[in-house]
Design an enzyme around this catalytic site. Sequence first.
Site, mmCIF file in Angstrom:
data_model
loop_
_atom_site.group_PDB
_atom_site.id
_atom_site.type_symbol
_atom_site.label_atom_id
_atom_site.label_comp_id
_atom_site.label_asym_id
_atom_site.label_seq_id
_atom_site.Cartn_x
_atom_site.Cartn_y
_atom_site.Cartn_z
ATOM 1 N N TRP A 1 0.950 -1.118 -0.091
ATOM 2 C CA TRP A 1 -0.058 0.178 0.030
ATOM 3 C C TRP A 1 0.962 1.220 -0.084
ATOM 4 C CZ3 TRP A 1 -0.358 3.966 3.565
ATOM 5 C CH2 TRP A 1 -1.457 4.886 3.339
ATOM 6 N N HIS A 2 2.008 1.226 0.820
ATOM 7 C CA HIS A 2 2.884 2.164 0.713
ATOM 8 C C HIS A 2 3.744 2.654 -0.572
ATOM 9 C CE1 HIS A 2 2.516 1.479 5.156
ATOM 10 N NE2 HIS A 2 2.818 2.914 5.286
ATOM 11 N N GLY A 3 3.715 1.689 -1.625
ATOM 12 C CA GLY A 3 4.437 1.964 -2.847
ATOM 13 C C GLY A 3 4.389 0.913 -3.531
ATOM 14 N N PHE B 1 2.583 8.229 -1.102
ATOM 15 C CA PHE B 1 1.796 7.004 -1.008
ATOM 16 C C PHE B 1 0.111 6.768 -1.330
ATOM 17 C CE2 PHE B 1 5.072 6.609 2.752
ATOM 18 C CZ PHE B 1 5.865 6.209 1.549
#
Lengths: 366, 488
Positions: free
Chosen positions: B324-326, B488
């Site tokens: 989800w962060h990248g 993000f």
Amino acid sequence: MRTGGSVSYCLIFKAMKKTNYLKTACLAAAFAGIFVTGWESYLRQCGFTLSYNDDESLWAHTRKNIYEATPAGPVIVGTSRSKFDIDLGTWKSITGKEPVQLAIVGTTPRPVLQDLANDPDFKGTVIVDVMEMLFFQPDGSFTETSARKRLQYYPKYSLSQHASFHINRKLEDHLLFLDEERFSVNALIKRLPIASRPGVFVFPVFPMDLEYVSPNRQTAFTQNFLRDTAAQHEVEGVWMKMGLASTKRGVGGDTLTNIIRSVAQSVDKIRARGGKVVFVRFPSSDPVWAAEQQAYPRALYWERLLKETGVTGIHFADYPELSRYECPEWSHLSPADAKTFTRDLTRIIGDKTKWSLQNAVSQNIP
Amino acid sequence: MVFNSYTFILFFVLLLGLHNLPFSWKTKKINLLGASYLFYALWNPPFILLLWLSTVVDFYMAKLISVTENQRRRQLWLAVSLVLNLGMLSYFKYGGFLLENFTMLMNSLGIAFQAAKPDIILPVGISFYTFVTLSYTIDVYRRKFKPESSFLDFALFVTYFPHLVAGPIVRPEDLIPQFKQPVKATSEQFTWGLFLLTLGLFLKVVIADGWLAETSDFIFSLPFPVNPLDAWSAVLAFSGQIFCDFSGYSTCAIGVSLCLGFQLPENFRYPYASVGFSDFWRRWHLTLSTWLRDYLYIPLGGNLAGRYRTYLNLMITMLLGGLWHGASWNFVIWGGLHGLFLCIERLLRRKPRQTQPAGQHEMVLQATVIPVRSSRLSTLLRVLLTFFLVNVTWVFFRSPDFNTALKMLLCMFGVIMQGPKMLSTPDMLKVAIVTICLLVTHWNMRERSVKGLFQSLPWWFSGTMWAVMLILIVLTQKSTGSFIYFQF
């Protein structure tokens, strides 16, 4: 346990009742206001010259003007030398149009030249400042990546940042302490006399009142600096530490070939769209000029660059009127010299390239 | 628009003025909605269309889910919402990553495949508002609450500018009820909101951008190994930077919202004083960890589907949380490491329980890796161990690629010793001071709140501290830096 808890809750409750938010906020605002006013007054009393932040926002704001560039008002890409040595006001007084100053201090101009070449809408004229030590730095070097970082900012320059830039500009018109290079907390910390571990390269600190930047990105030495020979020697010491007076030979072999090839490709792209390019070697003096001649022999770098790119070049050493100057700290011209230098340079560019600038020159110079 | 910009100050002052004019409550909400769209559009106006699309589709899908009795149809409407939201997220955030990995897979199989590099711009905050809208439709599907009848309230819930681009990830029950009745910030709320805004800006502008970012960016961008001390300094710098950057944003958001009279959920509870990784995720990015718990971990079966399935669920949740962060394998590794530490922690917690029953205090002690049992000192040691391991995971989070992460770890643990010394003493001192201050603050504040502390101090002392923060913000002058979590 329970009693202790009740007592502590009572204390907190009493403290909560006592908390006066408004009084606290007023005190904070008053302290902060007094401090900032005092700090600004102190800096003014010290006689510092007002300067604008030469940051990515100012660069991006300037970059927007490239589409109107002509020989009379070209785009300038390069290093600090072109920022000091070309006096934009003088140029405008001669040609009627101010150049777009895109030079970035301490970087190679190749990425910016490449950016102009890759912009399909750019059809203007470019003056490229060739300071060999920076110009011929390979891809991936600090000077090259620094320029790329600046370029990466431009496509992301949002409406919000644009608005912030204009508000900031209004504040910078009046407030000295907003100069991040000199008066921000980080800049002041860097001036603390704390020794670093042996072997660590620490970027040298320049004198506090060395230069100022105008809203059009013109850079000039302050009058205080020009009067202060000790400060000038201090900067000379910085150049020595940074290797400007080093005679170590620059890059060669395939690296040099690739560098020149990439420049030629950029030049060809600009020309294919009707644009024009001229290279200029700005003056340096004393040990720096002597070292530059040894580290970057003219035939191996400058002449080869001109030959392989097919671009007209103006080297200060070829013209008595451009080589008569003494740089106060061996590397940049004083503001007064920049004016006469610019006047001569515009005439020489006009003469040598036969661009329409020549007409403007002959019409404006008495 | 970022909170640390002149544009925001102007925007906020004008909005506060507008919000306090004697308009009807509906007009005030329309003003807030318009301001929120303006806040977002000042980055990249076309992306506002995505926000509209997400808002409109989820509003109507939730209505359809609510009025439909047929289970298959309900699932269909939910699927429409999920496909739209996750589809947009996948395309904009993971499109390039998926294509790149597909190309690599094809090439490794000997199939010549060369795709054109996609030129996709990531819309700011898409991960955040996607989660906000998803939670709404899923909760309506679960019959947790009825769909919102007012489109204005729903649109404002999704778009409300303080949380829009980087959280806190709000749930419908956090915000929508607050839009129902006219609210106005009391003078205490307003002043406290301004204090939080100052605190958030101090963390972001002074600490994250001013003191730490340069060190971390410099070392992580070097193509060669560095001295172990420099490597550790860079990792600690990033550790402080990401906390101050992200918690700074959340604090600003909460403060700004409070000035307008609305409360947002807290997002951080002094995470660097965590005792173990379960505790860390109860203190770090709370609104994400609870979202992942409620909409991923529990639907997967949580810890009720058997021992091994629990570990698997933990790993899946953390791997997806990392992603989800990248769009990078490094984020997956980061999430995987967190999942692994959570599993180990759970495993260690299980063993003693089989031999003897444990009290609550004992349970906390057992939930750790270090078998030290002498109250406060042992807790401190476990906090430091957790902090150490969290820092190891940050290496993957910050590094631009796997090789850089590996190189940094080898430098940190002395496998590569011959790297040059790169950082100046002032830079290292800044990192050391911030790290120590962060640890001491988090340790002392782990069971307390900022407001409690503020209220317990004499007003002149709080006022002076507030002034110091304001002065340092003004003098640091980093007004253009974006927040890390925007990407993000």
